[in-house]
Design an enzyme around this catalytic site. Structure first.
Site, short mmCIF file in Angstrom:
data_model
loop_
_atom_site.label_atom_id
_atom_site.label_comp_id
_atom_site.label_asym_id
_atom_site.label_seq_id
_atom_site.Cartn_x
_atom_site.Cartn_y
_atom_site.Cartn_z
N ASN A 262 -4.45 5.13 -2.44
CA ASN A 262 -5.68 5.59 -1.83
C ASN A 262 -6.32 6.69 -2.67
O ASN A 262 -5.65 7.61 -3.14
CB ASN A 262 -5.40 6.13 -0.42
CG ASN A 262 -5.04 5.02 0.54
OD1 ASN A 262 -5.89 4.21 0.90
ND2 ASN A 262 -3.79 4.95 0.95
N GLU B 89 0.86 -1.18 0.00
CA GLU B 89 0.00 0.00 0.00
C GLU B 89 0.90 1.23 0.00
O GLU B 89 1.86 1.29 0.77
CB GLU B 89 -0.92 0.04 1.21
CG GLU B 89 -1.82 1.28 1.21
CD GLU B 89 -2.75 1.39 2.39
OE1 GLU B 89 -3.50 2.38 2.47
OE2 GLU B 89 -2.73 0.49 3.26
N GLU C 85 -7.63 1.96 -3.79
CA GLU C 85 -8.32 1.79 -2.51
C GLU C 85 -9.15 3.04 -2.24
O GLU C 85 -8.61 4.13 -2.04
CB GLU C 85 -7.32 1.54 -1.39
CG GLU C 85 -6.46 0.30 -1.64
CD GLU C 85 -5.49 0.02 -0.50
OE1 GLU C 85 -5.53 0.76 0.50
OE2 GLU C 85 -4.70 -0.93 -0.62
N GLU D 89 -6.03 -4.72 8.25
CA GLU D 89 -5.05 -3.66 8.45
C GLU D 89 -4.63 -3.59 9.92
O GLU D 89 -5.35 -4.03 10.81
CB GLU D 89 -5.63 -2.31 8.03
CG GLU D 89 -6.01 -2.22 6.57
CD GLU D 89 -6.56 -0.86 6.20
OE1 GLU D 89 -5.92 -0.16 5.40
OE2 GLU D 89 -7.64 -0.50 6.72
N ASP E 54 -11.61 0.68 1.36
CA ASP E 54 -10.67 0.80 2.47
C ASP E 54 -11.41 1.15 3.76
O ASP E 54 -12.48 1.76 3.73
CB ASP E 54 -9.65 1.90 2.14
CG ASP E 54 -8.39 1.79 2.98
OD1 ASP E 54 -8.24 0.78 3.70
OD2 ASP E 54 -7.55 2.71 2.92
#
Length: 641
Positions: free
Chosen positions: A94, A39, A126, A213, A156
């Site tokens: 993201n 990520e 995400e 996560e 997410d």
């Protein structure tokens, strides 16, 4: 100038000067800790204050309209850094819900990737659940454009923001990320554990890859793995690191003992592979098509064209969904299954021309495990076993059984029940189970196999995954699938077990079973399938012509012939790579005396390996005792036998 105004000024300058840089946090497989991707997280080193928390400057960048510029910078920098990294690793970026209003988003992702020769099939987008999506139709359009590129789109921080279930039901996500706050609390709070378990179950039921996560402790990773979560990220594996430190992580991943223990594959030349593929697509027997990652048909065989009642020139270049009900969302789900390490299931659909077909879709990857597209194999089962060309495995699929949502339980180190959470069982009945040894609930005929697999799990630490009969409290036994792993203390002793149990609902009734077996017998003489019959103890007694002829060369290379079939079991006739492991599973399935499915890696006729999927049903006498087994193989990752 207020503090916010100063921060706004400095943030504008930092974005303009590209002082906000990408950090890379690994995402790993919980089963073997192998590295799957990263990520990408934005990091801003403020001259006076040090690193500014992302939770402080990302919302501000959104308010100032700077997120698009920031995303472009992060993509370009990350793609450039990852050019020499293994090509199976993905990068996740993201994107805020407000950015899903921009119809230029997909084009910007495509351009940034193309500028650095980075495949868009390795890009994961995400979507943070930080704001309300007020135009779901527009967002769906943008996501569809990303899927066209082969990107994986994830939700997410699931459960922390706005309208999670509305998003899931309206937008074609293929990955779900569990927020860290639930993960960190689940080992101490039962409610959090239930929430995490429910989210994992929801993701898997929707065909989504699930990532946990914020994993910081071994106990969290083990509990997640036992609950069925396949992927994770967090400080337990690595904090976010700059690009300069990623090579160290890659070296550590390459040095894993599992990587050293893998069996080397004999390489095939590009010319030989191209020749084999060309011959398959010329075939009028195998209905196969190849699509790009977005679902556009690039190549199809004559048999596929015939099955779709179309000419080759009318198939190539068109969407696969125009011929069979396979959408981009279907391909995204299969991408998610592949990411989780699961094989793609076979399913039945009706073509645009009205034919009922059995469909198997497999991701196609190059040597670097980069997605090239999808291979789609179809079998016409309109007449279900009445045609010699129909593989009987299509009928036998109904015998694999289905499972319900299941329930959770916990044992102490001695195997005594300390916690049960079964929504279908009264609390009083659950309470009576506490303190009882779980083996007391196992059917007497299943105890020996269950104990053997249990001992193996204790000795190796591997997942305990078996099918057995458990007492349901009212005098009856029901088939269950039980899955768990031992948790070890610092002294190496087992201290607890956390697991899941799922009731198996048999989908094969006796009349249908006989219909299936009749179809098997018919196609033994006339069909081209890899079929077999075995005695009650599992030793082979009869082989179809295709199984005899197709594997005779391999049998001779192993020092045996087709005449030896009656003295061996199927995992010996189609030689298993992991002979001991497959033998254990085969014997246990025979003992269960129920229809079963068994997939394992085999040595093929050309000395390479492939995955064989075996399905079998028992033939019973009047008292229910098994007298024989009828089965068939499908070779799912090899060329023609």
């Amino acid at each position: 100038m207020t503090e916010r105004e100063m921060l706004e000024h400095d943030l504008r300058e930092a974005v303009a000067a590209e002082r906000i840089v990408p950090y890379f946090q690994p995402i790993v497989s919980l089963s073997d800790r192998r590295l799957l991707g990263f990520e990408i997280l934005a990091r801003w080193a403020y001259p006076e204050r040090g690193f500014v928390p992302p939770a402080e400057f990302i919302p501000l960048a959104d308010d100032l309209g700077l997120l698009d510029s920031l995303l472009d910078q992060l993509m370009r920098t990350a793609f450039a850094a990852a050019q020499d990294w293994p090509h199976h690793l993905f990068l996740g970026f993201n994107v805020s819900p407000t950015q899903l209003h921009d119809r230029g988003l997909a084009a910007r992702v495509e351009q940034a990737a193309a500028d650095h020769d980075f495949s868009t099939t390795r890009v994961h987008i995400e979507v943070t659940e930080s704001a309300f999506i007020d135009d779901l139709a527009r967002s769906n359009e943008i996501i569809q454009m990303l899927l066209e590129l082969g990107c994986v789109v994830a939700m997410d921080d699931f459960g922390t923001g706005y309208s999670s279930l509305t998003w899931l039901s309206s937008l074609p996500f293929s990955k779900l990320k569990i927020d860290a706050q639930f993960v960190r609390a689940m080992t101490d709070h039962r409610q959090s554990r239930k929430i995490v378990s429910a989210v994992i179950g929801l993701g898997r039921s929707l065909g989504l890859a699930v990532v946990a996560e914020g994993v910081e402790r071994v106990s969290e990773a083990e509990m997640l793995r036992q609950l069925g979560c396949e992927l994770a990220q967090g400080f337990l594996f690595s904090p976010p690191v700059p690009a300069s430190e990623v090579p160290t992580l890659l070296a550590a991943d390459a040095a894993r003992p599992e990587a050293d223990a893998q069996q080397p594959r004999l390489p095939m030349s590009a010319e030989l592979r191209a020749f084999q593929l060309s011959e398959i697509y010329k075939s009028d027997l195998t209905a196969i098509a190849f699509t790009d990652p977005g679902g556009t048909v690039m190549k199809s065989s004559a048999a596929f064209d015939s099955l779709m009642d179309a000419h080759a020139r009318d198939v190539t270049g068109r969407r696969i969904g125009e011929f069979i009900p396979v959408t981009r969302e279907t391909l995204a789900e299969l991408r998610a299954l592949d990411l989780m390490g699961y094989s793609s299931p076979a399913f039945e659909e009706t073509t645009a021309r009205g034919a009922l077909v059995l469909i198997v879709i497999r991701p196609v990857k190059d040597e670097d495990r980069e997605l090239l597209g999808f291979s789609i194999v179809c079998a016409d089962i309109t007449h279900r076993g009445l045609s010699p060309s129909v593989p009987p495995v299509a009928e036998m699929q109904t015998g694999t059984g289905q499972v319900d949502t299941g329930w959770s339980w916990q044992l102490d180190g001695k195997g005594l029940v300390v916690d049960v959470d079964d929504p279908d069982t009264p609390d009083r009945q659950q309470h009576t189970a506490l303190g009882v040894g779980w083996m007391d609930y196992v059917h007497p005929e299943d105890v020996q196999g269950a104990l053997g697999a249990w001992a193996e799990a204790v000795a190796t630490g591997k997942t305990y995954d078996v099918k057995l009969r458990l007492h349901n409290g009212d005098g009856r036994y029901e088939w269950h699938r039980m899955r768990t792993s031992p948790e070890f203390g610092v002294d190496g002793a087992v201290i607890s077990w956390h697991g899941r149990c799922e009731r198996i609902v048999s989908a094969l009734q006796e009349p249908l079973q006989h219909e299936v077996l009749d179809a098997l017998s018919f196609s033994f003489d006339y069909g081209a399938g890899l079929q077999w019959i075995a005695a009650a103890d599992g030793t082979l007694t009869r082989l179809s012509a295709a199984l005899k002829d197709g594997w005779s060369g391999r049998r001779q290379a192993l020092g045996t012939t087709t005449r030896d079939a009656h003295r061996v079991r199927l995992y010996e006739y189609l030689p298993a790579v992991d002979l001991i492991g497959v033998r254990h599973r085969y014997e246990f399935l025979l003992g269960a005396a129920e229809p079963f499915e068994l997939s394992y890696e085999v040595f093929t006729t050309d000395g390479e390996t492939a995955v064989a999927c075996c399905r079998a049903v028992p033939r019973r006498q009047a008292d229910g005792a098994v007298t024989a087994w009828h089965g068939a193989f499908t070779i799912v990752t090899a060329g023609p036998v």
